[in-house]
Motif scaffolding. Structure first.
Motif, mmCIF file in Angstrom:
data_model
loop_
_atom_site.group_PDB
_atom_site.id
_atom_site.type_symbol
_atom_site.label_atom_id
_atom_site.label_comp_id
_atom_site.label_asym_id
_atom_site.label_seq_id
_atom_site.Cartn_x
_atom_site.Cartn_y
_atom_site.Cartn_z
ATOM 1 N N LEU A 60 17.875 37.995 42.290
ATOM 2 C CA LEU A 60 18.612 37.107 41.385
ATOM 3 C C LEU A 60 17.669 36.140 40.674
ATOM 4 O O LEU A 60 17.860 35.830 39.486
ATOM 5 N N GLU A 61 16.643 35.671 41.383
ATOM 6 C CA GLU A 61 15.673 34.775 40.743
ATOM 7 C C GLU A 61 14.902 35.513 39.651
ATOM 8 O O GLU A 61 14.641 34.950 38.572
ATOM 9 N N MET A 62 14.552 36.766 39.892
ATOM 10 C CA MET A 62 13.930 37.566 38.842
ATOM 11 C C MET A 62 14.863 37.717 37.652
ATOM 12 O O MET A 62 14.439 37.608 36.494
ATOM 13 N N ALA A 63 16.137 37.962 37.933
ATOM 14 C CA ALA A 63 17.119 38.115 36.854
ATOM 15 C C ALA A 63 17.224 36.840 36.020
ATOM 16 O O ALA A 63 17.306 36.891 34.789
ATOM 17 N N ALA A 64 17.203 35.691 36.688
ATOM 18 C CA ALA A 64 17.296 34.415 35.967
ATOM 19 C C ALA A 64 16.103 34.224 35.036
ATOM 20 O O ALA A 64 16.250 33.741 33.913
ATOM 21 N N LEU A 148 26.352 37.431 25.328
ATOM 22 C CA LEU A 148 25.903 36.933 26.624
ATOM 23 C C LEU A 148 25.333 38.073 27.464
ATOM 24 O O LEU A 148 25.643 39.251 27.244
ATOM 25 N N LEU A 149 24.514 37.712 28.431
ATOM 26 C CA LEU A 149 23.998 38.679 29.392
ATOM 27 C C LEU A 149 24.886 38.678 30.637
ATOM 28 O O LEU A 149 25.485 37.652 30.979
ATOM 29 N N VAL A 150 24.949 39.826 31.296
ATOM 30 C CA VAL A 150 25.727 39.957 32.537
ATOM 31 C C VAL A 150 24.792 40.386 33.662
ATOM 32 O O VAL A 150 24.087 41.391 33.551
ATOM 33 N N VAL A 151 24.775 39.590 34.725
ATOM 34 C CA VAL A 151 23.997 39.908 35.926
ATOM 35 C C VAL A 151 24.996 40.161 37.055
ATOM 36 O O VAL A 151 25.677 39.239 37.511
ATOM 37 N N SER A 174 21.193 43.629 37.795
ATOM 38 C CA SER A 174 22.003 43.487 39.009
ATOM 39 C C SER A 174 21.098 43.211 40.200
ATOM 40 O O SER A 174 19.882 43.434 40.151
ATOM 41 N N ALA A 175 21.713 42.724 41.269
ATOM 42 C CA ALA A 175 20.964 42.383 42.482
ATOM 43 C C ALA A 175 21.708 42.903 43.705
ATOM 44 O O ALA A 175 22.925 42.729 43.822
ATOM 45 N N MET A 191 17.052 44.240 46.059
ATOM 46 C CA MET A 191 16.612 45.100 44.956
ATOM 47 C C MET A 191 17.173 44.569 43.647
ATOM 48 O O MET A 191 18.324 44.141 43.577
ATOM 49 N N LEU A 192 16.333 44.610 42.628
ATOM 50 C CA LEU A 192 16.752 44.320 41.263
ATOM 51 C C LEU A 192 17.050 45.640 40.561
ATOM 52 O O LEU A 192 16.206 46.542 40.543
ATOM 53 N N GLY A 193 18.260 45.748 40.010
ATOM 54 C CA GLY A 193 18.610 46.905 39.196
ATOM 55 C C GLY A 193 18.519 46.522 37.723
ATOM 56 O O GLY A 193 19.020 45.475 37.316
ATOM 57 N N ILE A 194 17.873 47.371 36.924
ATOM 58 C CA ILE A 194 17.677 47.087 35.493
ATOM 59 C C ILE A 194 18.356 48.188 34.691
ATOM 60 O O ILE A 194 18.038 49.370 34.847
ATOM 61 N N ASN A 195 19.297 47.788 33.828
ATOM 62 C CA ASN A 195 20.055 48.750 33.023
ATOM 63 C C ASN A 195 19.787 48.624 31.530
ATOM 64 O O ASN A 195 20.309 49.408 30.750
ATOM 65 N N ASP A 196 18.979 47.648 31.156
ATOM 66 C CA ASP A 196 18.625 47.409 29.760
ATOM 67 C C ASP A 196 17.103 47.565 29.648
ATOM 68 O O ASP A 196 16.342 46.804 30.244
ATOM 69 N N GLU A 197 16.672 48.555 28.887
ATOM 70 C CA GLU A 197 15.252 48.917 28.850
ATOM 71 C C GLU A 197 14.346 47.785 28.379
ATOM 72 O O GLU A 197 13.169 47.746 28.726
ATOM 73 N N ARG A 198 14.892 46.855 27.624
ATOM 74 C CA ARG A 198 14.038 45.775 27.110
ATOM 75 C C ARG A 198 13.509 44.885 28.236
ATOM 76 O O ARG A 198 12.560 44.122 28.028
ATOM 77 N N PHE A 199 14.116 44.961 29.424
ATOM 78 C CA PHE A 199 13.685 44.101 30.530
ATOM 79 C C PHE A 199 12.691 44.774 31.480
ATOM 80 O O PHE A 199 12.133 44.118 32.357
ATOM 81 N N ILE A 200 12.469 46.078 31.330
ATOM 82 C CA ILE A 200 11.721 46.815 32.351
ATOM 83 C C ILE A 200 10.279 46.334 32.468
ATOM 84 O O ILE A 200 9.804 46.009 33.564
#
Length: 372
Positions: A60-64, A148-151, A174-175, A191-200
């Motif tokens: 979640l901290e990575m997502a933030a 907006l972004l959704v986590v 997601s977390a 685990m961090l899940g990434i669904n938007d390629e711009r964040f990879i």
């Protein structure tokens, strides 16, 4: 016979794989077992990228960080959740705008979200309580409308679905949690899940202490250096090896937990029909991953009495979250709105024992005490 609230389940291969990790000669993170676990989620559930972390809080901290949260930005979070759902964004300077739960289950009430949005709002954090999906179509529709972004906080939601889509794959990020109380465990872990390629690319850099070390080890750059902010978010190979032993048995673990959940439901439904308490309500759009079995009493006094009665019979049941909007840390920062459904769950929800080694006789014994 004592029935604990939780017992960590071992599949039998954990120590073997941990031993293997030691003798592979690579104990730091992002080794073979880390890659196996990440591939498992990417291939089975369709994430664009997964990164193991030392906890769901770290994910979640990575997502933030990835969401670019700055001081003064607003993030919408349900009040009935674990502190990490809000804390990760508070650490980046965000103001948390708490949302109430639904009447039918503790998930965020999607119909209340839009009224909470201001020009400062940046992120919505739906929490899939007990592994049961929030109304993700509505949440994503609101997010798209307001840019907006959704986590997704999918800490409890492994192997659970919304209209056929795996939870954690719908929002931008997601977390997940692999804490010892979850269906699949590694002691501590996430685990961090990434669904938007711009964040990879940036996620990998943040994950590796702000460096492009992951690219270097793949041979994509000839040297690596400090590129961004970050931290040491990745777990050791020993943790990943333990997790891999669990993931190999995911289907078996899920099947057993669902059997136990269904037995609880079968035995307690007649009492719920009489109004003694309310059982989990699973919407048609959601599946049940049997993360927990809970019931909602009619009052705080009834819950206190029930937990005490179970304890007197050597059965450990527990309540769950306290309302974050009225917590010691945040009550003076909250905007003063009443969140009655959240407070009702905080006062009335009780979680019954749920773990792989629980037997049907244990379930029957627990339910017989509740019936008294």
């Amino acid at each position: 016979m004592h029935i604990p609230f939780n017992l960590p389940h071992l599949t039998g291969k954990e120590a073997h794989y941990m031993y293997q990790a030691v003798y592979n000669g690579k104990l730091s993170g992002n080794g073979e077992f880390t890659k196996r676990c990440q591939r498992f989620f990417e291939e089975k559930y369709g994430f664009k990228k997964c990164l193991l972390t030392t906890s769901c809080t770290d994910a979640l901290e990575m997502a933030a960080i990835l969401c670019g949260i700055q001081p003064g930005d607003e993030v919408i979070v349900p009040s009935y959740t674990f502190v990490s759902s809000a804390l990760a964004f508070v650490r980046q300077g965000a103001k948390i705008v708490f949302a109430d739960s639904m009447k039918r289950n503790p998930n965020i009430d999607a119909e209340q979200i839009e009224a909470l949005i201001t020009p400062r709002t940046k992120v919505i954090v739906p929490v899939h309580y007990a592994g049961v999906a929030c109304d993700m179509d509505r949440i994503m529709e609101i997010a798209e409308k307001h840019h907006l972004l959704v986590v997704e906080d999918a800490a409890q939601a492994i192997d659970s679905f919304y209209k056929g889509k795996p939870l954690g794959t719908i929002g931008h990020l997601s977390a997940f949690s692999f804490h010892e109380t979850k269906n699949i465990i590694s002691g501590e872990g996430g685990m961090l899940g990434i669904n938007d390629e711009r964040f990879i690319r940036r996620a990998e850099i943040i994950w590796e202490k702000g460096t492009n070390r992951a690219e270097f080890f793949r041979g994509e750059v000839n040297k690596y250096g400090w590129c961004d902010i970050g931290s040491s978010f990745l777990p050791s190979e020993v943790v990943a090896a333990f997790l891999w032993a669990q993931l190999e048995h995911l289907d078996d673990i899920q099947s057993k937990r669902k059997q136990l959940w269904n037995k609880y439901y079968e035995l307690l439904k007649p009492l719920a029909d009489k109004g003694r308490f309310h059982l989990s309500d699973i919407p048609k759009y959601a599946t049940n991953n049997a993360h927990m079995f809970y019931l909602v009493c009619n009052s705080l006094q009834e819950r206190t009495t029930l937990i005490k009665k179970l304890k007197e019979n050597d059965i450990l049941a527990v309540f769950h979250y306290l309302s974050l909007h009225s917590s010691e840390y945040y009550k003076d920062k909250h905007d003063g709105r009443q969140l009655p459904e959240c407070d009702r769950y905080a006062d009335c929800l009780v979680r019954l024992p749920m773990y792989y080694e629980l037997t049907e006789n244990d379930v029957k014994q627990t339910c017989s005490v509740i019936e008294l």
